[in-house]
Structure formats: C-alpha cells, structure tokens
Design an enzyme around this catalytic site. Structure first.
Site, PDB file in Angstrom:
ATOM      1  N   LYS A 114       0.870  -1.181   0.000  1.00  0.00           N
ATOM      2  CA  LYS A 114       0.000   0.000   0.000  1.00  0.00           C
ATOM      3  C   LYS A 114       0.894   1.214   0.000  1.00  0.00           C
ATOM      4  CE  LYS A 114      -4.473   0.917   0.236  1.00  0.00           C
ATOM      5  NZ  LYS A 114      -5.577   0.071  -0.253  1.00  0.00           N
TER       6      LYS A 114
HETATM    7  P1  NAD Z   1     -13.179   7.505  -2.723  1.00  0.00           P
HETATM    8  O1  NAD Z   1     -12.183   8.533  -2.445  1.00  0.00           O
HETATM    9  O2  NAD Z   1     -13.634   7.281  -4.110  1.00  0.00           O
HETATM   10  O3  NAD Z   1     -14.498   7.765  -1.831  1.00  0.00           O
HETATM   11  C1  NAD Z   1     -14.442   7.909  -0.451  1.00  0.00           C
HETATM   12  C2  NAD Z   1     -15.836   8.249   0.059  1.00  0.00           C
HETATM   13  O4  NAD Z   1     -15.789   8.319   1.480  1.00  0.00           O
HETATM   14  C3  NAD Z   1     -16.349   9.619  -0.424  1.00  0.00           C
HETATM   15  O5  NAD Z   1     -17.742   9.554  -0.628  1.00  0.00           O
HETATM   16  C4  NAD Z   1     -16.044  10.516   0.778  1.00  0.00           C
HETATM   17  O6  NAD Z   1     -16.891  11.651   0.837  1.00  0.00           O
HETATM   18  C5  NAD Z   1     -16.320   9.545   1.917  1.00  0.00           C
HETATM   19  N1  NAD Z   1     -15.677   9.975   3.166  1.00  0.00           N
HETATM   20  C6  NAD Z   1     -14.406  10.403   3.323  1.00  0.00           C
HETATM   21  N2  NAD Z   1     -14.209  10.761   4.621  1.00  0.00           N
HETATM   22  C7  NAD Z   1     -15.372  10.519   5.254  1.00  0.00           C
HETATM   23  C8  NAD Z   1     -15.819  10.699   6.579  1.00  0.00           C
HETATM   24  N3  NAD Z   1     -14.997  11.192   7.518  1.00  0.00           N
HETATM   25  N4  NAD Z   1     -17.097  10.378   6.901  1.00  0.00           N
HETATM   26  C9  NAD Z   1     -17.935   9.889   5.946  1.00  0.00           C
HETATM   27  N5  NAD Z   1     -17.575   9.700   4.679  1.00  0.00           N
HETATM   28  C10 NAD Z   1     -16.311  10.010   4.333  1.00  0.00           C
HETATM   29  O7  NAD Z   1     -12.585   6.153  -2.092  1.00  0.00           O
HETATM   30  P2  NAD Z   1     -12.942   4.652  -2.483  1.00  0.00           P
HETATM   31  O8  NAD Z   1     -11.987   4.199  -3.512  1.00  0.00           O
HETATM   32  O9  NAD Z   1     -14.398   4.537  -2.685  1.00  0.00           O
HETATM   33  O10 NAD Z   1     -12.525   3.895  -1.133  1.00  0.00           O
HETATM   34  C11 NAD Z   1     -13.419   3.771  -0.037  1.00  0.00           C
HETATM   35  C12 NAD Z   1     -12.935   2.645   0.858  1.00  0.00           C
HETATM   36  O11 NAD Z   1     -12.901   1.424   0.112  1.00  0.00           O
HETATM   37  C13 NAD Z   1     -11.533   2.812   1.425  1.00  0.00           C
HETATM   38  O12 NAD Z   1     -11.489   2.229   2.708  1.00  0.00           O
HETATM   39  C14 NAD Z   1     -10.668   2.016   0.479  1.00  0.00           C
HETATM   40  O13 NAD Z   1      -9.468   1.584   1.051  1.00  0.00           O
HETATM   41  C15 NAD Z   1     -11.602   0.856   0.192  1.00  0.00           C
HETATM   42  N6  NAD Z   1     -11.309   0.146  -1.062  1.00  0.00           N
HETATM   43  C16 NAD Z   1     -11.262   0.786  -2.256  1.00  0.00           C
HETATM   44  C17 NAD Z   1     -11.029   0.060  -3.417  1.00  0.00           C
HETATM   45  C18 NAD Z   1     -11.032   0.684  -4.789  1.00  0.00           C
HETATM   46  O14 NAD Z   1     -10.931  -0.066  -5.771  1.00  0.00           O
HETATM   47  N7  NAD Z   1     -11.182   1.984  -4.917  1.00  0.00           N
HETATM   48  C19 NAD Z   1     -10.774  -1.319  -3.333  1.00  0.00           C
HETATM   49  C20 NAD Z   1     -10.841  -1.948  -2.097  1.00  0.00           C
HETATM   50  C21 NAD Z   1     -11.101  -1.209  -0.955  1.00  0.00           C
END
Ligand code: NAD
Length: 422
Positions: A114
């Site tokens: 990561k």
């Molecule tokens: P992103 O940046 O696209 O979206 C994040 C979302 O979380 C946004 O809607 C944001 O407004 C919200 N957010 C941020 N801080 C917040 C808070 N304090 N309270 C409430 N909402 C909040 O990110 P993503 O890619 O959707 O990732 C989200 C989660 O999924 C993370 O934990 C990431 O590690 C995990 N993840 C992502 C992927 C991927 O392919 N993108 C894969 C596996 C896991």
C-alpha cells in the site's frame, strides 16, 4: 461477553495492531509457530519519502509519502495509493498487510502493498495533484514495476492519478502499462475496473443475504461513503431491488424511509460534490447514519468508523465491509457478541484487486477482454471465495473474518515455506 477492560484494550490497538489481532485469532486456530507469525505479520520493505512541492502560489511545501510492501511470496506486491491527511506509516502498514491477506483469499498471484501521501487533495489544484503524483512516482521508482509492485487507486485517487503514474514510470522505463492498474480504458485499463470493487461488494452482499436468510428485495441498506466503492455498490444493489434508505459522505448524510433514487442521488452528488441537500430527504449526522434501522450496513469510506461505542448502537443484521478496516477490534468484539454478522474487508471489497489482476494480465498479454468476460470471471472468483470462507467458518465454528484469515494465512504460509522456509 467481553469485559469493559478487554474492550478498552482492544480499542487502544492501532490499525496495524488490529489487523495483527485478526491474524492472531486465525493463527491460533492453525497452531502457527511463533517465528512464522512474526515473519508473516511484518512488512518486508518500508519506504518513506519526502516530497518537496512548489505550489501554484510559488510557496514550497513538503509532503510525506509512503510505499510499504508487506509480502511478495505469492507474486508481485499489489495495493492502492491513498491521498488523505490520515495517511501515516501505521495506516499504510495495516492496509499493505490487508492486501496480502486479500490477494491470497481470492487467489490472485499477488502479494500485498500500500502507499499514500499525507495531503488534502481537495484543497489542491489539478496541476498540484499531478506534480505531487509525478514526484512521488520518481521517489518510489526503484521499488515499483510490473513484476515487483503494482499500485492502484484508493481513497482520493482515480483513473487519472493512475494515468500520471503510468506516464511518469514509462518516461524512465519505456511504455509500461502493467506498472499500475485502475488506469483509464484509453491507456490499457480494463473494462469493468471502475466499478469492480462496488460490483464485488454487491456480489458478496447478495451471497451473504442468501446464506443468512435475508431477502434482498425486502432489505433496507445503509451506506457510508459515496465514492468509487460506495456509489457503484449503491447503484448495483438498487438495481438488484434492495432499498437504500440512507447514504453518507464526508460532508453529511441523507435518509428516505421509502428508499433513495440512487441514479438521481449520483447526479446530485456529481453536481454538488456531496449527497447532502438531495431533495426529498432528511439530513442525518454521521452518528445517526450508523444508528439507522436496516438489515444491511455497508461502511465504504474510511477505517475505524465502527468503534465499540457505535457497534453497541447499530441496528442491522449484516455488516458488509466495503471499506478497509472500517471496524475497530473493540467494535468487532461487540458486533460478534450481539450476533451481528460481519463480512470482512478482505472478502467484501476484493473485487477491485480481482479486476486489477485481470487488467495486469491483459496488459502483459497485450490482449483486451470484453466487459462480459471480466464480469463473469469476477463473479466466479468472488463466489468461490465466499463459499470457501463460509465453509471454513462452519467447519471451525468461527466467524467469517477468522475463517477468511485461516484460508489466507494457509496460502501465504504454503508459498513462503516452498520458496524459502523449507
Ligand atoms: P473515494 O475517495 O472514491 O471515496 C471515499 C468516500 O468516502 C467519499 O464519498 C467521501 O466523501 C467519503 N468519506 C471520506 N471521509 C469521510 C468521513 N470522515 N465520513 C464519511 N464519509 C467520508 O474512495 P474509495 O476508492 O471509494 O474507497 C473507499 C474505501 O474502500 C476505502 O477504505 C478504500 O481503502 C476501500 N477500497 C477501495 C477500493 C477501490 O478499488 N477503490 C478497493 C478496495 C477497498
């Protein structure tokens, strides 16, 4: 019932310690020797870099960047890049370790890594984000590559960010699309990668609903996070007939007892940059969002949001971990005690890395798959992993997370023994 003292101890664990606590529960069931535990738990390489950046204003700022490689016994390291003020060595170490267990669980030939930069990308211009990304890639250039370590998007990074990573790396090494996944389709990205994590969350939610006797068409869903993972999961679950009653993002949350129109909510969020203010909804505080009555709760934003306090108050039957590490160790103990079933992150959100694997394969073979093939193979992979986890949970009379770790540790330990321990 865990004692208050035990809950307090669990709540004091850092994110990395929490992942290792999860590891140890499974390692105990496997009777894993102490030396192997130490080797398997700790990252093999950690790089912290300083990134000086001239901002648009002409002022210089220095950012901290990290790339942590946890394990590569099953293949090149794999894991996202996160841009967020919370990024530090403990968080990145924890997320790198989760990637090792995730790639092993879904059996794609990668290890875990990561990376991230402690920054507030929303407060930066597009040019600043681009220069920061390029400088970071130059700083970690020595340890990434299509056969060593392959980054991908995570919180606040996108297909555009991956295009910059690919371009900067290719400037030094020649055209190398396979150095990064989650790229735009025009640059060798895979069809179906953009919504892969949300699609995987949906596949797993449906499988869990079936396994635990919930009718998805009658289920109410509450979702935190409306970014890449949350918005696609919301759309696909909505299309599958579930009623999404509340959605939250970094700025607030909205509720409608009759279910939200997710297509209209996505359009509203795209225009306004937040879900708040969506017509026909009641605003909720973050606390109220988690206390909303539902059958399925999907945290899909940041880590550590369901702590012991909140775990005692959630009104759900199933927690599907769309985010990485969204539940603290104390929160998990309380959920277990209350009989609330959690589908762990390393299973629920693995769809992204599965399609990242398909993208990497397409780049290396220089052959593009049709979207239908991506979706069919994704579904097969996710359902196979779900079936294996449910089987081990049943056989060993344990929770799904411990069962998932039992399987993952088994795969990684076997590869490590064969390569260099035997
Ligand atoms: P992103 O940046 O696209 O979206 C994040 C979302 O979380 C946004 O809607 C944001 O407004 C919200 N957010 C941020 N801080 C917040 C808070 N304090 N309270 C409430 N909402 C909040 O990110 P993503 O890619 O959707 O990732 C989200 C989660 O999924 C993370 O934990 C990431 O590690 C995990 N993840 C992502 C992927 C991927 O392919 N993108 C894969 C596996 C896991």
């Amino acid at each position: 019932m865990p004692t208050a003292k035990e809950i307090a101890r669990l709540e004091s664990l850092s994110t990395y310690q929490t992942v290792n606590h999860q590891f140890d529960r499974a390692a105990d069931l496997l009777d894993l020797p102490a030396a192997e535990r130490t080797i398997l738990k700790s990252p093999f390489r950690e790089l912290k870099v300083e990134i000086p950046l001239k901002m648009d204003s002409g002022d210089w700022r220095v950012f901290n960047g990290y790339r942590i490689q946890h394990d590569n016994s099953r293949g090149p390291c794999k894991g996202g890049l996160r841009y967020h003020p919370s990024v530090d060595d403990d968080e990145v170490r924890a997320l790198a370790s989760l990637m090792t267990w995730k790639t092993a669980l879904v059996d794609v030939p990668f290890g875990g890594a990561k990376g991230g930069i402690a920054c507030e990308p929303q407060k930066m211009s597009n040019d600043e984000r681009q220069r920061l990304t390029r400088a970071f890639v130059r700083a970690i250039d020595d340890i990434i590559g299509p056969h060593t370590d392959i980054p991908a998007p995570d919180v606040n990074t996108s297909a555009q960010t991956m295009a910059w990573v690919m371009d900067e790396y290719s400037a030094r090494h020649g055209y190398t699309p396979a150095v990064v996944t989650g790229k735009p389709v025009h640059l060798g990205g895979s069809f179906g990668r953009e919504d892969a994590t949300g699609r995987g969350v949906t596949i797993i939610t449906k499988a869990a609903a079936r396994a635990f006797g919930l009718n998805l068409r009658e289920a109410r869903v509450v979702l935190q996070g409306f970014g890449n993972v949350g918005s696609h999961a919301a759309r696909l679950l909505h299309e599958s007939g579930a009623k999404i009653v509340a959605v939250g993002d970094a700025h607030g949350a909205v509720f409608n007892a009759d279910g939200l129109d997710i297509t209209a909510l996505a359009a509203h969020s795209a225009i306004n940059g937040k879900v708040g203010g969506f017509p026909g909804t009641t605003p909720l505080s973050p606390q109220q969002l988690f206390e909303t009555e539902c059958e399925i709760l999907i945290p899909a934003a940041l880590g550590g949001v369901i702590d012991a306090d909140l775990a005692a108050k959630v009104k759900t039957k199933l927690v599907i971990e769309g985010a990485n590490a969204p539940v603290t160790a104390g929160g998990e103990a309380i959920l277990r005690e209350r009989g609330i079933i959690s589908v762990p992150d390393i299973l629920a959100n693995a769809g992204g890395v599965v399609v990242s694997y398909f993208e990497w394969v397409q780049n290396l073979t220089e052959f593009r798959w049709k979207e239908e093939r991506v979706q069919v193979e994704l579904e097969e992979t996710m359902l196979r992993a779900f079936g294996e986890v449910a089987h081990v949970a049943d056989k060993r009379d344990t929770d799904l997370r411990t069962a998932a770790f039992v399987l993952s540790i088994g795969h990684v330990a076997a590869a490590s023994r064969l390569r260099w321990m035997n």
